[in-house]
Write an enzyme that holds these catalytic residues in place. Structure first.
Site, short mmCIF file in Angstrom:
data_model
loop_
_atom_site.label_atom_id
_atom_site.label_comp_id
_atom_site.label_asym_id
_atom_site.label_seq_id
_atom_site.Cartn_x
_atom_site.Cartn_y
_atom_site.Cartn_z
CG ASP A 14 38.88 52.06 45.47
OD1 ASP A 14 38.46 51.31 44.58
OD2 ASP A 14 39.93 52.73 45.37
CD GLU A 21 41.51 46.14 41.53
OE1 GLU A 21 42.74 46.23 41.55
OE2 GLU A 21 40.77 46.87 40.86
#
Length: 526
Positions: free
Chosen positions: A58, A211
């Site tokens: 991420d 997401e």
């Protein structure tokens, strides 16, 4: 020759099929980096992914003038959210961690600079899920104490500023929420503003799971990149989609070429590619930074990848790096910093907590367990085994490596080396003054007697998931193989959950303390 076999395989998989071509790439390979670890910069104007190996999930990237800063989900590792620094997008150095107090498992964060101040928006999984914010006036801190925002139902915030100067967090599921002017509290409630593009139902994915939204204002549009398809699961699941709007308030139109990135076959070099951000390089070129799993190595976690981007005449971005198995031209300009860091440690300096070493799920006072003096790491014993002992861990990015250390224990203590996924899945070897203790499948198993007393040197070799353990009584001149081999390819998220990685480290349990000297990490050729 410093060019590893898995790099040769990556080149061949990417289409470089002639011996002459392969030879040219081998000659271009740089000397090994710290501890023989591979570096992305090939020294000839090209680089080979990943730009940061190991568990770097991420990525949250910020351009700040000539400097680039990046951090990653640190999950249960503390100190966490180490800030990495680059000036050319390929070579990266760790700086300092930003988060010291355990507030839960840290997921995908947003790193931004707004009106001269740095902010980190931090979603956590804990007994009470929430998103926190911390801030600093310098990238190296000091960072403020975490402030909870009251967002228990969302993850993956992305800070964005509207055309009217309003501040927002875009969230998972196509939602957003307004922030106060100072960015330290909410100024509204979450609202749904975007319905992401959907893939065909014939594709093998983990789930829809929109997401990781990332917002960039470029030209006349706000561009939003979103991850769908699930973070792990099938290798073909995770992907990057895009949408744009002339206003931060919408409406959002889908990119006509969605998905921009997707692994389409398990034969590719990188699996489950997603969570992308767009950033411009010193030469004005554009790039996407995202994560992916190395094929067949879920255990290493999601690694940081760099993909070239072009902007079409229609104003849409497109990623052009293919499956990222081949060397790509580096961005031009920018200073190339020394890349990475040594994982070996002679404990001659204060322990690099956060930038190198990190505790697993530490207590508030966990740092008080460590003391470094005269080339020795003193680690106070805790718990009964790695399961409750908050081991001290490193992030490794190699498919094969070896680590070893001199270990001395107090009476009543047990200590050793581990390959640690989480408190229910780990492997390795420990010893007390009379017996070994074998760690396998996250359990303490065989306890054969030994004659080492309270000191030995221990070595663990992980060669493409095959584990060999050796011990020595003479500082590593003579080694004896421990009679228990292991295979750890299943120590990963798709088996256990948690989105973590298998990490080398050390632990001390029981009573008293353990003393560690001459920790050595060596990357091995496959």
């Amino acid at each position: 020759m410093s060019f590893t076999i898995d790099r040769r395989a990556a080149l061949l998989a990417g289409g470089l099929t002639t011996l002459a071509g392969l030879s040219a790439q081998v000659k271009a390979a740089p000397a090994p980096g710290f501890d023989n670890q591979a570096a992305p910069d090939l020294g000839n104007g090209t680089f080979l992914n990943p730009i940061l190996s190991g568990d770097r999930a991420d990525p949250a990237i910020l351009r700040d003038g000539a400097d680039y800063y990046m951090t990653f989900s640190s999950f249960d590792a503390y100190p966490g959210l180490t800030i990495w620094h680059s000036r050319d997008l390929v070579n990266w150095q760790p700086r300092k961690p930003a988060l010291f107090r355990n507030i839960g498992a840290v997921w995908a964060v947003s790193l931004v600079k707004h009106k001269g101040r740095y902010f980190l928006y931090i979603p956590v999984k804990a007994e009470q899920n929430d998103t926190f914010v911390i801030w600093a006036d310098h990238i190296d801190g000091p960072w403020s104490d975490p402030v909870p925002l009251g967002l228990p139902k969302h993850i993956d915030p992305c800070h964005a500023v509207g055309e009217d100067g309003s501040r927002w967090l875009f969230l998972s599921g196509g939602d957003r929420v307004r922030l106060s002017e100072d960015g330290l509290s909410l100024a509204g409630t979450p609202e749904h503003v975007y319905d992401p593009w959907r893939y065909p139902d014939t594709w093998d994915v983990e789930g829809f799971s929109p997401e990781g939204p990332k917002i960039l204002r470029h030209g006349d549009y706000f561009h939003m990149l979103t991850a769908v398809g699930g973070t792990a699961g099938p290798p073909t699941g995770h992907m990057v989609i895009a949408a744009r709007s002339r206003s931060i308030h919408g409406p959002w139109e889908h990119h006509p070429g969605n998905p921009l990135v997707r692994t389409v076959s398990d034969k590719e070099a990188w699996w489950c590619r997603g969570h992308a951000s767009l950033v411009d390089a010193p030469d004005g070129s554009w790039w996407a930074v995202y994560h992916g799993y190395r094929a067949d190595f879920w255990t290493l976690g999601r690694q940081c990848l760099l993909d070239p981007v072009v902007w079409g005449k229609d104003g849409w971005p497109r990623m052009t790096g293919g499956d990222l198995s081949r060397p790509l031209p580096k961005p031009r300009g920018g200073q190339a910093l020394p890349h990475g860091m040594a994982l070996s440690d002679d404990f001659s300096a204060p322990l690099a907590l956060g930038s190198k070493w990190a505790f697993f799920r530490p207590a508030r006072d966990e740092a008080s367990r460590v003391r470094v003096a005269d080339g020795v790491l003193h680690l106070t014993a805790k718990g009964n085994a790695p399961v409750d002992g908050s081991p001290l861990l490193l992030t490794a990015g190699e498919t094969s490596y070896r680590f070893e250390c001199d270990i001395e224990i107090d009476p009543g203590a047990t200590a050793g080396l581990v390959l640690f996924y989480d408190d229910r899945l780990y492997a390795g070897l420990g010893f007390d003054k009379d017996r070994f203790v074998t760690h396998q499948y996250g359990m303490e198993r065989g306890r054969p007697a030994h004659t080492y007393g309270q000191a030995l040197r221990m070595r663990i070799t992980n060669r493409r998931h095959i584990i060999a353990i050796h011990t020595s009584s003479d500082g590593g001149q003579t080694w004896h193989r421990f009679d228990r081999g292991m295979e750890v390819s299943g120590y990963h998220h798709n088996v256990r959950g948690g989105f973590l990685a298998l990490k080398p480290g050390l632990y001390a349990a029981g009573k008293g303390e353990a003393r560690f000297r001459n920790f050595r990490f060596t990357a091995l050729k496959d």
